[in-house]
Design a protein around this motif. Structure first.
Motif, PDB file in Angstrom:
ATOM      1  N   GLY A 148       3.605  -0.994   8.071  1.00  0.00           N
ATOM      2  CA  GLY A 148       2.254  -1.361   7.670  1.00  0.00           C
ATOM      3  C   GLY A 148       1.154  -0.744   8.499  1.00  0.00           C
ATOM      4  O   GLY A 148       0.270  -1.451   8.990  1.00  0.00           O
ATOM      5  N   SER A 149       1.158   0.571   8.645  1.00  0.00           N
ATOM      6  CA  SER A 149       0.115   1.227   9.429  1.00  0.00           C
ATOM      7  C   SER A 149      -0.002   2.689   9.049  1.00  0.00           C
ATOM      8  O   SER A 149       0.991   3.334   8.695  1.00  0.00           O
ATOM      9  CB  SER A 149       0.419   1.115  10.931  1.00  0.00           C
ATOM     10  N   SER A 150      -1.221   3.200   9.162  1.00  0.00           N
ATOM     11  CA  SER A 150      -1.460   4.629   8.937  1.00  0.00           C
ATOM     12  C   SER A 150      -1.548   5.411  10.236  1.00  0.00           C
ATOM     13  O   SER A 150      -1.550   6.645  10.219  1.00  0.00           O
ATOM     14  CB  SER A 150      -2.770   4.820   8.156  1.00  0.00           C
ATOM     15  N   ASN A 151      -1.654   4.703  11.370  1.00  0.00           N
ATOM     16  CA  ASN A 151      -1.894   5.414  12.633  1.00  0.00           C
ATOM     17  C   ASN A 151      -1.055   4.938  13.806  1.00  0.00           C
ATOM     18  O   ASN A 151      -1.271   5.365  14.929  1.00  0.00           O
ATOM     19  CB  ASN A 151      -3.374   5.328  13.006  1.00  0.00           C
ATOM     20  N   HIS A 152      -0.072   4.054  13.570  1.00  0.00           N
ATOM     21  CA  HIS A 152       0.837   3.617  14.631  1.00  0.00           C
ATOM     22  C   HIS A 152       2.258   4.033  14.290  1.00  0.00           C
ATOM     23  O   HIS A 152       2.604   4.226  13.115  1.00  0.00           O
ATOM     24  CB  HIS A 152       0.805   2.100  14.794  1.00  0.00           C
ATOM     25  N   SER A 153       3.104   4.146  15.294  1.00  0.00           N
ATOM     26  CA  SER A 153       4.529   4.355  15.044  1.00  0.00           C
ATOM     27  C   SER A 153       5.127   3.059  14.508  1.00  0.00           C
ATOM     28  O   SER A 153       4.507   1.980  14.588  1.00  0.00           O
ATOM     29  CB  SER A 153       5.243   4.753  16.333  1.00  0.00           C
ATOM     30  N   MET A 154       6.340   3.149  13.992  1.00  0.00           N
ATOM     31  CA  MET A 154       7.003   1.960  13.451  1.00  0.00           C
ATOM     32  C   MET A 154       7.191   0.891  14.522  1.00  0.00           C
ATOM     33  O   MET A 154       6.993  -0.303  14.275  1.00  0.00           O
ATOM     34  CB  MET A 154       8.345   2.339  12.822  1.00  0.00           C
ATOM     35  N   GLU A 155       7.585   1.297  15.726  1.00  0.00           N
ATOM     36  CA  GLU A 155       7.798   0.318  16.795  1.00  0.00           C
ATOM     37  C   GLU A 155       6.475  -0.275  17.268  1.00  0.00           C
ATOM     38  O   GLU A 155       6.392  -1.480  17.555  1.00  0.00           O
ATOM     39  CB  GLU A 155       8.540   0.960  17.970  1.00  0.00           C
ATOM     40  N   GLN A 191      -3.944  -5.217   9.497  1.00  0.00           N
ATOM     41  CA  GLN A 191      -3.749  -5.042   8.062  1.00  0.00           C
ATOM     42  C   GLN A 191      -5.041  -4.842   7.291  1.00  0.00           C
ATOM     43  O   GLN A 191      -5.009  -4.461   6.118  1.00  0.00           O
ATOM     44  CB  GLN A 191      -2.967  -6.225   7.505  1.00  0.00           C
ATOM     45  N   ASN A 192      -6.182  -5.127   7.913  1.00  0.00           N
ATOM     46  CA  ASN A 192      -7.442  -4.984   7.194  1.00  0.00           C
ATOM     47  C   ASN A 192      -7.682  -3.528   6.786  1.00  0.00           C
ATOM     48  O   ASN A 192      -7.947  -3.226   5.613  1.00  0.00           O
ATOM     49  CB  ASN A 192      -8.596  -5.504   8.048  1.00  0.00           C
ATOM     50  N   GLN A 193      -7.566  -2.601   7.736  1.00  0.00           N
ATOM     51  CA  GLN A 193      -7.750  -1.185   7.416  1.00  0.00           C
ATOM     52  C   GLN A 193      -6.628  -0.680   6.526  1.00  0.00           C
ATOM     53  O   GLN A 193      -6.839   0.163   5.647  1.00  0.00           O
ATOM     54  CB  GLN A 193      -7.824  -0.350   8.699  1.00  0.00           C
ATOM     55  N   TRP A 194      -5.417  -1.202   6.738  1.00  0.00           N
ATOM     56  CA  TRP A 194      -4.274  -0.804   5.903  1.00  0.00           C
ATOM     57  C   TRP A 194      -4.520  -1.162   4.439  1.00  0.00           C
ATOM     58  O   TRP A 194      -4.227  -0.382   3.535  1.00  0.00           O
ATOM     59  CB  TRP A 194      -3.028  -1.493   6.434  1.00  0.00           C
ATOM     60  N   MET A 195      -5.103  -2.336   4.171  1.00  0.00           N
ATOM     61  CA  MET A 195      -5.415  -2.733   2.799  1.00  0.00           C
ATOM     62  C   MET A 195      -6.473  -1.810   2.198  1.00  0.00           C
ATOM     63  O   MET A 195      -6.399  -1.442   1.021  1.00  0.00           O
ATOM     64  CB  MET A 195      -5.924  -4.180   2.785  1.00  0.00           C
ATOM     65  N   ILE A 196      -7.449  -1.424   3.011  1.00  0.00           N
ATOM     66  CA  ILE A 196      -8.469  -0.498   2.526  1.00  0.00           C
ATOM     67  C   ILE A 196      -7.846   0.854   2.200  1.00  0.00           C
ATOM     68  O   ILE A 196      -8.136   1.466   1.162  1.00  0.00           O
ATOM     69  CB  ILE A 196      -9.587  -0.339   3.579  1.00  0.00           C
ATOM     70  N   ASP A 197      -6.931   1.304   3.058  1.00  0.00           N
ATOM     71  CA  ASP A 197      -6.294   2.617   2.862  1.00  0.00           C
ATOM     72  C   ASP A 197      -5.488   2.669   1.572  1.00  0.00           C
ATOM     73  O   ASP A 197      -5.500   3.685   0.866  1.00  0.00           O
ATOM     74  CB  ASP A 197      -5.380   2.938   4.046  1.00  0.00           C
ATOM     75  N   ILE A 198      -4.767   1.589   1.263  1.00  0.00           N
ATOM     76  CA  ILE A 198      -3.851   1.673   0.124  1.00  0.00           C
ATOM     77  C   ILE A 198      -4.372   1.006  -1.148  1.00  0.00           C
ATOM     78  O   ILE A 198      -3.957   1.360  -2.247  1.00  0.00           O
ATOM     79  CB  ILE A 198      -2.457   1.105   0.474  1.00  0.00           C
ATOM     80  N   TYR A 199      -5.309   0.034  -1.004  1.00  0.00           N
ATOM     81  CA  TYR A 199      -5.806  -0.686  -2.182  1.00  0.00           C
ATOM     82  C   TYR A 199      -7.312  -0.551  -2.395  1.00  0.00           C
ATOM     83  O   TYR A 199      -7.828  -0.983  -3.424  1.00  0.00           O
ATOM     84  CB  TYR A 199      -5.446  -2.175  -2.098  1.00  0.00           C
ATOM     85  N   GLY A 200      -8.024  -0.020  -1.404  1.00  0.00           N
ATOM     86  CA  GLY A 200      -9.452   0.169  -1.567  1.00  0.00           C
ATOM     87  C   GLY A 200     -10.281  -1.080  -1.351  1.00  0.00           C
ATOM     88  O   GLY A 200     -11.471  -1.103  -1.702  1.00  0.00           O
ATOM     89  N   THR A 201      -9.705  -2.140  -0.808  1.00  0.00           N
ATOM     90  CA  THR A 201     -10.442  -3.360  -0.509  1.00  0.00           C
ATOM     91  C   THR A 201      -9.870  -3.995   0.746  1.00  0.00           C
ATOM     92  O   THR A 201      -8.686  -3.811   1.050  1.00  0.00           O
ATOM     93  CB  THR A 201     -10.370  -4.364  -1.674  1.00  0.00           C
ATOM     94  N   ASP A 202     -10.712  -4.721   1.493  1.00  0.00           N
ATOM     95  CA  ASP A 202     -10.201  -5.371   2.695  1.00  0.00           C
ATOM     96  C   ASP A 202      -9.497  -6.671   2.322  1.00  0.00           C
ATOM     97  O   ASP A 202      -9.455  -7.077   1.151  1.00  0.00           O
ATOM     98  CB  ASP A 202     -11.308  -5.604   3.728  1.00  0.00           C
ATOM     99  N   MET A 203      -8.946  -7.359   3.307  1.00  0.00           N
ATOM    100  CA  MET A 203      -8.115  -8.524   3.037  1.00  0.00           C
ATOM    101  C   MET A 203      -8.888  -9.702   2.458  1.00  0.00           C
ATOM    102  O   MET A 203      -8.311 -10.551   1.783  1.00  0.00           O
ATOM    103  CB  MET A 203      -7.381  -8.950   4.312  1.00  0.00           C
ATOM    104  N   SER A 204     -10.199  -9.744   2.696  1.00  0.00           N
ATOM    105  CA  SER A 204     -10.982 -10.859   2.166  1.00  0.00           C
ATOM    106  C   SER A 204     -10.929 -10.915   0.647  1.00  0.00           C
ATOM    107  O   SER A 204     -10.997 -11.984   0.041  1.00  0.00           O
ATOM    108  CB  SER A 204     -12.439 -10.757   2.635  1.00  0.00           C
ATOM    109  N   GLY A 205     -10.783  -9.744   0.016  1.00  0.00           N
ATOM    110  CA  GLY A 205     -10.690  -9.714  -1.434  1.00  0.00           C
ATOM    111  C   GLY A 205      -9.434 -10.353  -1.973  1.00  0.00           C
ATOM    112  O   GLY A 205      -9.369 -10.747  -3.146  1.00  0.00           O
TER     113      GLY A 205
END
Length: 246
Positions: A42-49, A182-196
């Motif tokens: 669940g990240s665009s900029n971190h390693s899996m660990e 996960q907030n930025q991750w939701m924006i990256d993949i769904y185009g909306t932040d978690m509040s939506g």
């Protein structure tokens, strides 16, 4: 009461049933959050660990908002399978919680981790009481009631029971806010932040039953699960389907 919420990923429980969990906690119930996978993709900029460790800390923080006890199964994200290893891990979680009520994902949810974790819960929750199935904890003495949680945006889910979470909606938001990664991750993949993913579905379910915010559920009706009454807090409405079954 001992209440167990089972989510496939960190933040699932808070997103789909956080308001109900907070109501149980306010009532003085023992609340457990069991998370099947560690969220390690669940990240665009971190390693899996790195993201695994981040999400574990976020899960602990989310549960701590209402004093829930965290059970972390640590399976890889998006690679949850129904096999002996996972069943024994789930059975141990059922025994740790010794639950009266268990909440899990809808069996036909969009994500395979969701639907597979749901299937394991629904098929195996009674196995926690079988002495010849060995885990670290002792067998339970009861078979809990099982409820399915709503899906994202309510897609493909027909509720039978609603819980008014108006009084705990802010707590739900606080719990989800602990999952900062996960907030930025939701924006990256769904185009909306978690509040939506919080206010709109809760408002929609609340509109259906005449309150500001609600969460929706369905009971899993199987032999051995006697739904004499629904031990859910702030129940607003039970569908006519359930009334006929009762």
């Amino acid at each position: 009461m001992n209440i167990l919420f089972v989510g496939a990923h960190p933040d699932d429980i808070e997103s789909y049933a956080g308001g109900t969990a907070a109501l149980y906690a306010k009532m003085g119930a023992n609340v457990f959050f069991c998370i099947a996978t560690n969220g390690n993709i669940g990240s665009s900029n971190h390693s899996m660990e790195e993201i695994r460790q981040i999400r574990h800390k976020e899960a602990q923080a989310g549960a701590a908002v209402i004093g829930a006890k965290l059970i972390w199964l640590d399976f890889d994200d998006e690679f949850l399978f129904d096999n002996r290893e996972t069943r024994l891990a789930f059975i141990e979680a059922f025994r740790i919680a010794d639950s009266d009520v268990v909440f899990c994902h809808w069996k036909d949810d969009y994500n395979p981790d969701h639907s597979i974790s749901s299937s394991i819960v629904d098929n195996c929750v009674h196995m926690a009481s079988i002495p010849l199935i060995k885990t670290k904890s002792q067998p339970t003495e009861k078979i809990p009631l099982v409820y399915y949680m709503d899906t994202p945006a309510g897609v493909g889910f027909e509720p039978e029971i609603y819980v008014d979470i108006t009084s705990t909606f802010d707590t739900k938001v606080e719990m989800v806010s602990k999952h900062e990664s996960q907030n930025q991750w939701m924006i990256d993949i769904y185009g909306t932040d978690m509040s939506g993913f919080l206010k709109v579905p809760a408002s929609y379910r609340g509109f259906q039953v005449g309150c500001q915010y609600a969460e929706a559920f369905r009971p899993s009706i199987r032999w051995g699960r006697t739904f004499i009454e629904h031990p859910l807090p702030n129940v607003r409405e039970v569908s006519s389907t359930w009334k006929l079954q009762k």
